[in-house]
Design an enzyme around this catalytic site. Sequence first.
Site, PDB file in Angstrom:
ATOM      1  N   ASP A   1       0.730  -0.898  -0.095  1.00 38.64           N
ATOM      2  CA  ASP A   1       0.197   0.136   0.087  1.00 38.64           C
ATOM      3  C   ASP A   1       0.795   1.286  -0.266  1.00 38.64           C
ATOM      4  OD1 ASP A   1      -2.854   1.546  -0.124  1.00 38.64           O
ATOM      5  OD2 ASP A   1      -2.793   1.765   2.192  1.00 38.64           O
ATOM      6  N   GLY A   2      -0.023   2.510  -0.265  1.00 41.08           N
ATOM      7  CA  GLY A   2       0.979   3.932  -0.518  1.00 41.08           C
ATOM      8  C   GLY A   2       1.221   3.897  -1.890  1.00 41.08           C
ATOM      9  N   ASN A   3       1.364   3.462  -3.234  1.00 41.79           N
ATOM     10  CA  ASN A   3       1.832   4.280  -3.980  1.00 41.79           C
ATOM     11  C   ASN A   3       1.317   5.475  -4.681  1.00 41.79           C
ATOM     12  OD1 ASN A   3       2.716   1.303  -4.690  1.00 41.79           O
ATOM     13  ND2 ASN A   3       1.118   0.777  -6.097  1.00 41.79           N
TER      14      ASN A   3
ATOM     15  N   HIS B   1       1.818   4.295  -8.856  1.00 38.56           N
ATOM     16  CA  HIS B   1       1.995   2.551  -9.921  1.00 38.56           C
ATOM     17  C   HIS B   1       2.569   1.538 -10.069  1.00 38.56           C
ATOM     18  CE1 HIS B   1      -1.785   2.562  -8.010  1.00 38.56           C
ATOM     19  NE2 HIS B   1      -2.342   3.795  -8.426  1.00 38.56           N
TER      20      HIS B   1
ATOM     21  N   ASN C   1     -10.879  -2.487  -5.265  1.00 40.90           N
ATOM     22  CA  ASN C   1     -10.107  -1.516  -6.365  1.00 40.90           C
ATOM     23  C   ASN C   1     -10.773  -1.576  -8.220  1.00 40.90           C
ATOM     24  OD1 ASN C   1      -6.812  -2.591  -5.428  1.00 40.90           O
ATOM     25  ND2 ASN C   1      -8.192  -0.827  -4.279  1.00 40.90           N
TER      26      ASN C   1
ATOM     27  N   ARG D   1     -11.878   1.550  -8.015  1.00 41.37           N
ATOM     28  CA  ARG D   1     -11.491   3.662  -8.466  1.00 41.37           C
ATOM     29  C   ARG D   1     -11.342   3.804  -9.995  1.00 41.37           C
ATOM     30  NH1 ARG D   1      -5.479   3.010  -5.801  1.00 41.37           N
ATOM     31  NH2 ARG D   1      -6.172   2.154  -3.817  1.00 41.37           N
TER      32      ARG D   1
ATOM     33  N   LEU E   1      -6.739  -4.489   7.280  1.00 39.63           N
ATOM     34  CA  LEU E   1      -6.678  -6.374   6.690  1.00 39.63           C
ATOM     35  C   LEU E   1      -7.057  -5.137   5.440  1.00 39.63           C
ATOM     36  CD1 LEU E   1      -6.766  -8.580   9.068  1.00 39.63           C
ATOM     37  CD2 LEU E   1      -4.502  -8.129   8.101  1.00 39.63           C
TER      38      LEU E   1
END
Length: 246
Positions: A20-22, A37, A68, A71, A195
């Site tokens: 996580d965190g792109n 990404h 996802n 998005r 999670l």
Amino acid sequence: MTSAVPAQTSLPRHVAIIMDGNGRWAKKRHLPRAAGHVAGVAAVRNVVRAAIDIGLENLTLYAFSSENWKRPRTEVNHLMGLFRSYFCEDVNELVERNVRMRIIGSRDRVAIDIRTMIEDCERRTAANTGCNVTFAFDYGAQEEIAAAARAVAEEVRRGELDPARITPAVFAARLLTSELPDPDLIIRTSGERRLSNFLLWQAAYAELLFVDTLWPDFSRAQFIEALNTFSHRERRFGALAPEAVA
Ligand code: IPE
Ligand code: IPE
Ligand code: MG
């Protein structure tokens, strides 16, 4: 300082990572999320190579969740393009390095060409005996558990399974991870502490490690550091630590 890899006997058998965190990595650099990404794929390559070099048995990477799809279409399309190139470009290296590749998740919603690529990667690495690298792709644990419940119910309806015989092991055998041991260590990058629908059943006794590093910055050294942290955790599985037993 780079810490040494823990002894083989102290390594987790199965490490699972919520990458996580792109988006935040890109934002910090005033770049579009897409750039985050792209950088995230490079981090995937680093960590997969590190796992193989270290001799880890199982590595599972959460690449795209069943949620996802919510998005924006442009972001989803860009991510799908990255999966296409990863599955297509990296499979040769994985075949050569004796990696067994699996993809867990729903295969009904992804484009046909991606489904074909996934099947091709799995087929080409099926006989490999080294590291099991599993991508959770269009994966959601609640969907997985519901599907396993459906499978069990069908078997009962057909008279093939006695409801009295439904144990955790019987149920786990119907999950997408039936060929893998439960994760010993789940790492989530980016500072989030949840999670997000990842391996909910299998996480029962996993050690959880939340690190603030954003996924594209997660390096081989940090991966090794996480393995070291794990090697110092005391796991009891509900029992007592050996020294506490009189
Ligand atoms: C993880 O990074 C990649 C995927 C979920 C596909 P994010 O895209 O969630 O990055 P943040 O959380 O917005 O920073
Ligand atoms: C979890 O990250 C999914 C993946 C890493 C693939 P998200 O960024 O989608 O999770 P939330 O929305 O912050 O919980
Ligand atoms: Mg995120």
